[in-house]
Scaffold this motif. Structure first.
Motif, mmCIF file in Angstrom:
data_model
loop_
_atom_site.group_PDB
_atom_site.id
_atom_site.type_symbol
_atom_site.label_atom_id
_atom_site.label_comp_id
_atom_site.label_asym_id
_atom_site.label_seq_id
_atom_site.Cartn_x
_atom_site.Cartn_y
_atom_site.Cartn_z
ATOM 1 N N TYR A 170 0.830 -1.211 0.000
ATOM 2 C CA TYR A 170 0.000 0.000 0.000
ATOM 3 C C TYR A 170 0.858 1.252 0.000
ATOM 4 N N GLY A 171 1.979 1.195 0.760
ATOM 5 C CA GLY A 171 2.880 2.340 0.806
ATOM 6 C C GLY A 171 3.434 2.668 -0.570
ATOM 7 N N LEU A 172 3.868 1.628 -1.262
ATOM 8 C CA LEU A 172 4.447 1.837 -2.587
ATOM 9 C C LEU A 172 3.428 2.471 -3.540
ATOM 10 N N ALA B 245 -7.889 -4.495 -5.587
ATOM 11 C CA ALA B 245 -6.438 -4.691 -5.526
ATOM 12 C C ALA B 245 -5.701 -3.491 -6.077
ATOM 13 N N GLN B 246 -4.620 -3.132 -5.396
ATOM 14 C CA GLN B 246 -3.844 -1.966 -5.816
ATOM 15 C C GLN B 246 -2.991 -2.303 -7.022
ATOM 16 N N PRO B 247 -3.002 -1.450 -8.021
ATOM 17 C CA PRO B 247 -2.143 -1.695 -9.192
ATOM 18 C C PRO B 247 -0.735 -1.204 -8.935
ATOM 19 N N ILE B 248 0.214 -1.974 -9.371
ATOM 20 C CA ILE B 248 1.614 -1.543 -9.244
ATOM 21 C C ILE B 248 2.163 -1.315 -10.645
ATOM 22 N N HIS B 249 2.800 -0.158 -10.846
ATOM 23 C CA HIS B 249 3.374 0.139 -12.159
ATOM 24 C C HIS B 249 4.878 0.255 -12.052
ATOM 25 N N PRO B 250 5.574 -0.827 -12.290
ATOM 26 C CA PRO B 250 7.027 -0.728 -12.223
ATOM 27 C C PRO B 250 7.568 0.132 -13.354
ATOM 28 N N LEU C 211 7.260 -5.537 -3.727
ATOM 29 C CA LEU C 211 7.758 -6.105 -4.981
ATOM 30 C C LEU C 211 6.890 -7.258 -5.460
ATOM 31 N N GLY C 212 6.285 -7.959 -4.520
ATOM 32 C CA GLY C 212 5.567 -9.179 -4.877
ATOM 33 C C GLY C 212 4.102 -8.992 -5.179
ATOM 34 N N ALA C 213 3.678 -7.730 -5.359
ATOM 35 C CA ALA C 213 2.254 -7.471 -5.588
ATOM 36 C C ALA C 213 1.728 -8.224 -6.804
ATOM 37 N N ASP C 214 2.637 -8.546 -7.710
ATOM 38 C CA ASP C 214 2.326 -9.332 -8.884
ATOM 39 C C ASP C 214 1.781 -10.713 -8.512
ATOM 40 N N PHE C 215 2.427 -11.331 -7.537
ATOM 41 C CA PHE C 215 2.029 -12.677 -7.098
ATOM 42 C C PHE C 215 0.930 -12.613 -6.044
ATOM 43 N N LEU C 216 1.137 -11.733 -5.071
ATOM 44 C CA LEU C 216 0.200 -11.626 -3.945
ATOM 45 C C LEU C 216 -0.450 -10.255 -4.013
ATOM 46 N N PRO C 217 -1.650 -10.185 -4.587
ATOM 47 C CA PRO C 217 -2.291 -8.881 -4.781
ATOM 48 C C PRO C 217 -2.490 -8.129 -3.471
#
Lengths: 251, 290, 332
Positions: free
Chosen positions: B52-54, B122-127, B211-217
């Motif tokens: 969530y912080g990221l 689920a929060q989206p992560i944009h690397p 980093l693992g938001a891809d695997f663990l939403p």
């Protein structure tokens, strides 16, 4: 040759490279008043653990009244009359004193498997427990939780629980350990008054106690029996003196 | 045959990436459980907070990925310091049941708080582009992000191992895990040790979670939903170990990926069965203390 | 203490030997349940759920409060019972009482098998194993979509009227009485176990398992028996919920279900029989109230409350009552 109450033949146990028991051949005669002494780390409590089944030996045999009990689980040995007490009081902490003793008596009588009848209906067992407490001078505290008792009385309670099992062989692991000197009298009295048909082995460091209570002493050093004999002989033995040099002088 | 090899490489790659995530999150839990003997069921919440912080730092404050990641970790580390002092400290050496209740309470609070602030989606992560897309290795394409994950994991694992073996802090941790009373009696400040280890473990979890938001939403139910997996890695690996969870994470990560690929109808069932079998064979875990 | 010594042995032991006798306050929960039936006619559906969940908490208390087995997987048995009753009712056999019996048998079997395997461990390892067992069952239910309905839940349950006469009505009247009756039977069973020599030996196992071995107690067998009975009761509880709601979802096997029943029991007070009654009632009424206000807040506030209970109110509500009684007894 009379059957020994308890006998070990070639008992061995090692933890990796550390031997705690090396070829121990030990005999406890019926009705014996026997003491096991030795410096710290000699393996006295380990010996008790091995004999009672809490620890598995690497080699050797254990015989109770001639029966081979080496592979029996602890509970089965208790059923055959081999009972121990603990160096640090091992009681059912929040339960009352009478409850502690009746638990043991119920197990002995096979009543503890009963799921339906209230425990209170087993009046005879409760009365037997109470009588035992009376004999040990603990009756006044019967309804109190054991963790509220003075430590000396807890040690007595520990022995009471073991006596509730009607042992034939009783292994007392430092019964007076940690007890203030004012309270040890009751414990010593009680051990002296144990019935003649119970063979007991007492592990102790206090030589005064040992000489008062035992008529035979085994000295254990680093897992092996150093010497065995009557108290006077042990007191006079040069090897024993050497082992205890700087620790304690037998009076 | 070429298909089989290709499948195996795929499974190994993705399994390794998952293993890194699981390891980063669980290693802190293993050490603190082995060190403090504390059943911290809420550990996953630190990983979730990292996630969530990221997303918040990137999304709301528009910080770049690297900075946001560091920021998230710092926030979680500080928060864990406070929590350890205020709450966890009270229950060291206490009743297992109390610890379960308290940490479950923490999990519930995080579920409520996360739903309130971020909602259930689920929060989206944009690397960043640098680690997005594909990279070309030999004749195959591999997802760049997961390659980055593996790289991160390897670097951190090496760092941890070196840290544990070579630094004084590491030596103190090892001593305290082995025998707490002895460590105290030779003058190790175990109170400070607990606080630092707890913070370090939480920080690693935050990193793993982010980093693992891809695997663990990153969802509000994260801590509860993934609890069993984290505990499996710790229990199978062995408490108080940093090697153990690594092996366990590898096992679980590859097995999970393999089963999802080969037999998706069975799902996680075999992971659980495997865990049960391992724990029956070695109740203390593969690398646990005797 | 001379006065205490003179207390005649029969009198002192009488109290101890009569512990199992029903006391006046033990009628209280039943009176309250009866009163609730008339005073809150609009809440009988919730009431039925509370009564069924009390049975679940009682079953957990048997293993946790009395035998000292800490488990986070008790929903495994609840869920097995729920799905068993549900699958029966959805496939043509909707007779409720026999449904309960089969559910109890199924859950008891799962309890026996899993207990035989995992009860040899203790502490964290055991906790893990209980989690894993429940997780395995959840995964099975999730994947066996044709039998269980999978993630959508089990649909199409048709529960027949009890004894052919009492239909499950929309107001929950039948459900309430049904659950109350089953709870009463379950409570009587747990109560007699707790006061029996077997139950006393369970407390011995909880207080000092090493000493129990040393007094010749077959500890593993005792634990397994307690675990199996507890599982069967939990299964009945799950079946009750399934039959009265006419629906079973994956939540019945979930970690949240295992966790919340544990929480409810701890809030009420562990190992004292009535903690289940108090904890479940308080929790579920509070949850119901909160869900009408704002469901999101529920998790946050109950979490905070749990932490509060651990730090300030160890021993739950019954613990607080006990401490208050001791304070009042002490001369000022």
């Amino acid at each position: 040759m009379t059957q020994a109450g308890l006998e070990t033949q070639g008992l061995c146990k090692s933890f990796g490279a550390l031997p705690v028991a090396s070829d121990i051949n030990f005999r406890l005669e019926s009705g014996a008043r026997h003491a096991l002494i030795g410096p710290n780390g000699a393996g006295k409590t380990s010996f008790v653990n091995l004999v009672t089944g809490m620890l598995k030996p690497s080699a050797g045999r254990i015989l109770l009244s001639g029966e081979d009990i080496t592979h029996l689980p602890q509970a089965a040995r208790v059923k055959r009359g081999l009972v121990r007490t603990f160096q640090i009081s091992a009681l059912f902490r929040r339960l009352s004193l009478i409850e502690n003793v009746t638990l043991a008596i119920s197990e002995r009588e096979g009543a503890a498997g009963d799921l339906i009848r209230p425990a209170g209906r087993y009046r005879k067992l409760i009365e037997e427990g109470y009588a035992l407490l009376e004999a040990l001078g603990l009756a006044a505290d019967a309804l109190r939780p054991v963790n509220e008792l003075a430590y000396g009385r807890q040690r007595l309670a520990d022995i009471a629980v073991s006596l509730g099992l009607k042992p034939k062989v009783l292994l007392l692991d430092e019964p007076a350990a940690g007890v203030p000197s004012g309270e040890t009298g009751a414990i010593i009295d009680m051990i002296e008054r144990l019935p003649a048909d119970i063979a007991f082995l007492i592990i102790e460091h206090d030589m005064e106690l040992v000489f008062r209570l035992a008529n035979r002493i085994t000295v254990l050093v680093q897992g092996s029996i150093l010497v065995e004999g009557a108290p006077q002989d042990i007191a006079a033995d040069a090897q024993v003196r050497q082992v205890y040099l700087g620790e304690r002088r037998p009076r | 045959m070429g298909d089989l090899l290709s499948a195996a490489i795929s499974i190994a790659f993705h399994g390794l990436a998952l293993a890194m995530v699981l390891y980063l999150i669980s290693v802190g839990l293993s050490v603190t459980m082995g060190l403090m003997g504390f059943v911290n069921l809420a550990h996953g919440a630190f990983a979730m907070a990292g996630g969530y912080g990221l997303t918040t730092l990137m999304g709301r404050l528009h910080l770049p990925f690297g900075l946001a990641l560091i920021g998230a970790i710092v926030i979680v580390v500080l928060a864990s310091f406070v929590l350890e002092r205020l709450l966890y400290r009270r229950l060291y050496g206490g009743d297992e049941l109390d610890q379960v209740l308290m940490t479950m309470g923490l999990i519930f609070m995080t579920v409520g708080a996360a739903t309130y602030f971020w909602g259930p989606v689920a929060q989206p992560i944009h690397p960043p582009d640098l680690i997005s897309g594909q990279i070309h290795l030999g004749s195959r394409d591999f997802p760049a992000y997961r390659s980055f994950l593996i790289l991160c994991g390897v670097v951190l694992v090496t760092g941890l191992w070196l840290g544990l073996e070579r630094t004084r802090f590491g030596a103190q941790v090892r001593a305290a895990v082995d025998n707490l009373r002895m460590a105290q009696s030779i003058g190790i400040n175990t109170s400070r040790l607990f606080a630092l280890t707890f913070a370090l473990g939480s920080g690693l979890a935050a990193l793993g979670g982010a980093l693992g938001a891809d695997f663990l939403p990153i969802v509000p139910g994260y801590a509860l939903g993934n609890l069993v997996y984290f505990l499996i890695v710790v229990a199978v690996g062995g408490l108080g170990s940093i090697r153990g969870p690594f092996v366990a994470a590898l096992l679980i990560g590859t097995a999970d990926t393999a089963f999802k690929y080969i037999a998706p109808e069975l799902g996680a069932f075999f992971i659980y069965a495997l865990t049960m079998a391992i724990l029956l064979w070695r109740p203390r875990g593969l690398f646990g203390h005797a | 203490m001379a006065a205490a010594d003179q207390l005649a042995p029969p009198a002192m032991l009488d109290g101890f030997a009569r512990r199992h006798r029903l006391r006046a306050f033990e009628a209280l929960p039943w009176l309250m349940a009866l009163a609730a039936y008339f005073v809150f006619p609009d809440y009988l559906a919730l009431g039925a759920q509370i009564l069924a969940t009390i049975l679940f908490a009682l079953s957990l208390d048997l293993v946790l409060g009395y035998a000292g087995i800490v488990t986070l997987g008790h929903a495994a048995f609840f869920g097995t019972g729920a799905y068993t009753a549900g699958i029966l009712a959805a496939n043509g056999w909707g007779e409720p009482i026999s449904g309960l019996v089969v559910a109890a048998a199924a859950a008891g079997a799962v309890g026996f098998l899993s207990g035989a395997i995992i009860l040899r461990t203790t502490g964290l390892t055991l906790l893990m194993q209980t989690l894993v067992v429940a997780a395995m069952l959840l995964e099975l239910a999730n994947k066996a979509t044709r039998i269980t309905g999978g993630a959508d839940g089990l649909q199409g349950m048709d529960v027949w009227p009890i004894f052919g006469a009492f239909r499950f009505d929309l107001f929950g009247r039948t459900a309430y009485i049904y659950c109350a009756a089953v709870l009463m039977i379950g409570w009587l069973l747990v109560r007699s176990i707790v006061y029996s020599p077997f139950g006393r030996s369970l407390t011995g196992i909880r207080e000092n398992v090493v000493r129990m071995h040393a007094v010749g107690s077959p500890v593993r067998r005792r634990k397994l028996v307690a675990y199996t009975i507890s599982a069967a009761l939990a299964g009945i509880s799950g079946a009750l919920i399934a039959q009265t709601a006419q629906f079973v979802g994956l939540g019945a096997l979930g970690l949240e279900r295992s966790g919340t029943v544990l929480i409810m029991l701890i809030i009420g007070g562990v190992g004292q029989l009535y903690g289940a009654f108090i904890g479940v009632t308080l929790y579920m009424i509070a949850q119901d109230r909160f869900s009408t206000i704002d469901p999101v807040y529920w998790y946050f506030w109950i979490g905070l409350f749990m932490i509060f209970v651990v730090i300030f109110a160890r021993g739950g509500v019954l613990g607080l009552i006990e401490r208050a009684r001791r304070q009042m007894r002490r001369p000022s």
